[in-house]
Design a protein around this motif. Sequence first.
Motif, PDB file in Angstrom:
ATOM      1  N   ARG A  36       1.696  -1.957  -0.160  1.00  0.00           N
ATOM      2  CA  ARG A  36       0.981  -2.774  -0.509  1.00  0.00           C
ATOM      3  C   ARG A  36       1.068  -4.694  -0.656  1.00  0.00           C
ATOM      4  NH1 ARG A  36      -2.675   0.056  -2.973  1.00  0.00           N
ATOM      5  NH2 ARG A  36      -1.288   0.531  -5.366  1.00  0.00           N
ATOM      6  N   THR A  37       1.858  -4.589  -2.455  1.00  0.00           N
ATOM      7  CA  THR A  37       2.267  -5.739  -2.960  1.00  0.00           C
ATOM      8  C   THR A  37       3.501  -6.334  -2.493  1.00  0.00           C
ATOM      9  OG1 THR A  37       3.659  -4.396  -4.836  1.00  0.00           O
ATOM     10  CG2 THR A  37       1.090  -5.509  -5.254  1.00  0.00           C
ATOM     11  N   GLY A  38       4.174  -5.241  -2.087  1.00  0.00           N
ATOM     12  CA  GLY A  38       5.675  -5.960  -2.000  1.00  0.00           C
ATOM     13  C   GLY A  38       6.917  -5.447  -2.426  1.00  0.00           C
ATOM     14  N   VAL A  39       7.832  -6.025  -2.767  1.00  0.00           N
ATOM     15  CA  VAL A  39       9.417  -5.384  -3.938  1.00  0.00           C
ATOM     16  C   VAL A  39       9.856  -7.109  -4.310  1.00  0.00           C
ATOM     17  CG1 VAL A  39       9.234  -2.891  -3.415  1.00  0.00           C
ATOM     18  CG2 VAL A  39      10.549  -4.459  -1.854  1.00  0.00           C
ATOM     19  N   ILE A  40      10.253  -6.374  -5.365  1.00  0.00           N
ATOM     20  CA  ILE A  40      11.131  -7.732  -5.906  1.00  0.00           C
ATOM     21  C   ILE A  40      13.081  -7.059  -5.242  1.00  0.00           C
ATOM     22  CG2 ILE A  40      12.586  -8.404  -7.943  1.00  0.00           C
ATOM     23  CD1 ILE A  40       9.838  -7.213  -9.397  1.00  0.00           C
ATOM     24  N   LYS A  41      12.905  -7.994  -4.772  1.00  0.00           N
ATOM     25  CA  LYS A  41      14.303  -8.617  -4.059  1.00  0.00           C
ATOM     26  C   LYS A  41      15.260  -8.125  -4.958  1.00  0.00           C
ATOM     27  CE  LYS A  41      17.997 -11.939  -3.173  1.00  0.00           C
ATOM     28  NZ  LYS A  41      18.434 -13.208  -2.582  1.00  0.00           N
ATOM     29  N   ASN A  42      15.919  -6.517  -4.356  1.00  0.00           N
ATOM     30  CA  ASN A  42      17.532  -6.071  -4.293  1.00  0.00           C
ATOM     31  C   ASN A  42      16.261  -5.492  -5.750  1.00  0.00           C
ATOM     32  OD1 ASN A  42      19.415  -7.188  -3.398  1.00  0.00           O
ATOM     33  ND2 ASN A  42      19.815  -8.528  -5.624  1.00  0.00           N
ATOM     34  N   ALA A  43      15.482  -4.765  -5.594  1.00  0.00           N
ATOM     35  CA  ALA A  43      14.994  -3.451  -6.941  1.00  0.00           C
ATOM     36  C   ALA A  43      15.255  -2.477  -6.089  1.00  0.00           C
ATOM     37  CB  ALA A  43      14.059  -3.744  -7.066  1.00  0.00           C
ATOM     38  N   HIS A  44      15.823  -1.439  -6.638  1.00  0.00           N
ATOM     39  CA  HIS A  44      15.947   0.311  -6.545  1.00  0.00           C
ATOM     40  C   HIS A  44      14.866   0.894  -6.553  1.00  0.00           C
ATOM     41  CE1 HIS A  44      20.329  -0.335  -6.276  1.00  0.00           C
ATOM     42  NE2 HIS A  44      19.993  -1.110  -7.397  1.00  0.00           N
ATOM     43  N   LEU A  45      14.263   1.755  -5.596  1.00  0.00           N
ATOM     44  CA  LEU A  45      12.673   2.153  -5.211  1.00  0.00           C
ATOM     45  C   LEU A  45      13.013   3.296  -5.827  1.00  0.00           C
ATOM     46  CD1 LEU A  45      11.554   0.205  -1.875  1.00  0.00           C
ATOM     47  CD2 LEU A  45      11.668  -0.503  -4.807  1.00  0.00           C
ATOM     48  N   MET A  46      11.974   3.675  -7.101  1.00  0.00           N
ATOM     49  CA  MET A  46      12.652   5.366  -7.657  1.00  0.00           C
ATOM     50  C   MET A  46      11.528   5.444  -8.054  1.00  0.00           C
ATOM     51  SD  MET A  46      16.152   5.085  -8.974  1.00  0.00           S
ATOM     52  CE  MET A  46      16.072   6.385 -10.230  1.00  0.00           C
ATOM     53  N   THR A  47       9.879   6.587  -7.344  1.00  0.00           N
ATOM     54  CA  THR A  47       9.163   6.697  -7.984  1.00  0.00           C
ATOM     55  C   THR A  47       9.167   7.438  -8.949  1.00  0.00           C
ATOM     56  OG1 THR A  47       7.430   6.865  -5.723  1.00  0.00           O
ATOM     57  CG2 THR A  47       6.748   7.785  -7.242  1.00  0.00           C
ATOM     58  N   PHE A  48       8.168   7.198 -10.028  1.00  0.00           N
ATOM     59  CA  PHE A  48       8.331   8.281 -11.259  1.00  0.00           C
ATOM     60  C   PHE A  48       7.720   9.284 -11.349  1.00  0.00           C
ATOM     61  CE2 PHE A  48       7.972   9.992 -16.190  1.00  0.00           C
ATOM     62  CZ  PHE A  48       9.834  10.444 -16.058  1.00  0.00           C
ATOM     63  N   PHE A  49       6.376   8.604 -11.667  1.00  0.00           N
ATOM     64  CA  PHE A  49       4.917   9.533 -11.498  1.00  0.00           C
ATOM     65  C   PHE A  49       4.401   8.814  -9.891  1.00  0.00           C
ATOM     66  CE2 PHE A  49       4.875   7.442 -15.415  1.00  0.00           C
ATOM     67  CZ  PHE A  49       5.299   9.210 -16.456  1.00  0.00           C
ATOM     68  N   ASP A  50       3.783  10.247  -9.773  1.00  0.00           N
ATOM     69  CA  ASP A  50       3.408  10.235  -8.069  1.00  0.00           C
ATOM     70  C   ASP A  50       1.695  10.105  -8.385  1.00  0.00           C
ATOM     71  OD1 ASP A  50       2.118  13.008  -8.815  1.00  0.00           O
ATOM     72  OD2 ASP A  50       3.109  14.046  -7.710  1.00  0.00           O
TER      73      ASP A  50
END
Length: 117
Positions: A33-47
Amino acid sequence: MNNLVDLQPKTVEKMIEDNIVMIDVRRPDEWKRTGVIKNAHLMTFFDEYGNHDVENWMQKFQELVPSKEQTFVLICAHANRTRTIGNFLIEQGYKNTAHLFGGMALWQQELRETEKY
C-alpha cells in the motif's frame, strides 16, 4: 537502562546512505500500500491478527544485528508496533534501539521517498 530513541523522518533519511540497519516490521499488505524505505529489511513481526513468532523473528533479527551495541531503526505504520518491539529488544539488552517517529504515516506526510514493494 536504555531508552527507545525517536528518530524524525529527516534523520532516518540521512541514515539510509550510512547503511544503518532498518527493519520494517509491517505486513506485506502495508508494504504494498505505501511502499518501503530504501534498504529497509522487511520482517513482519505481528500478523493481521496480532500473532507473532518471536523465536523465528529474533533469529532473523540477530543475523542483521549481531551485536547488542549495534544501532538499528525499526519502522512501522504509526510507531506503535515499533515502540512495543523496541522496548522488548531493550529488555533483551540491545543498547542502540531507535524507531521512526510517526512511522510511515509521517514519512509519507513529509513526502519522503519510498520504493515499490
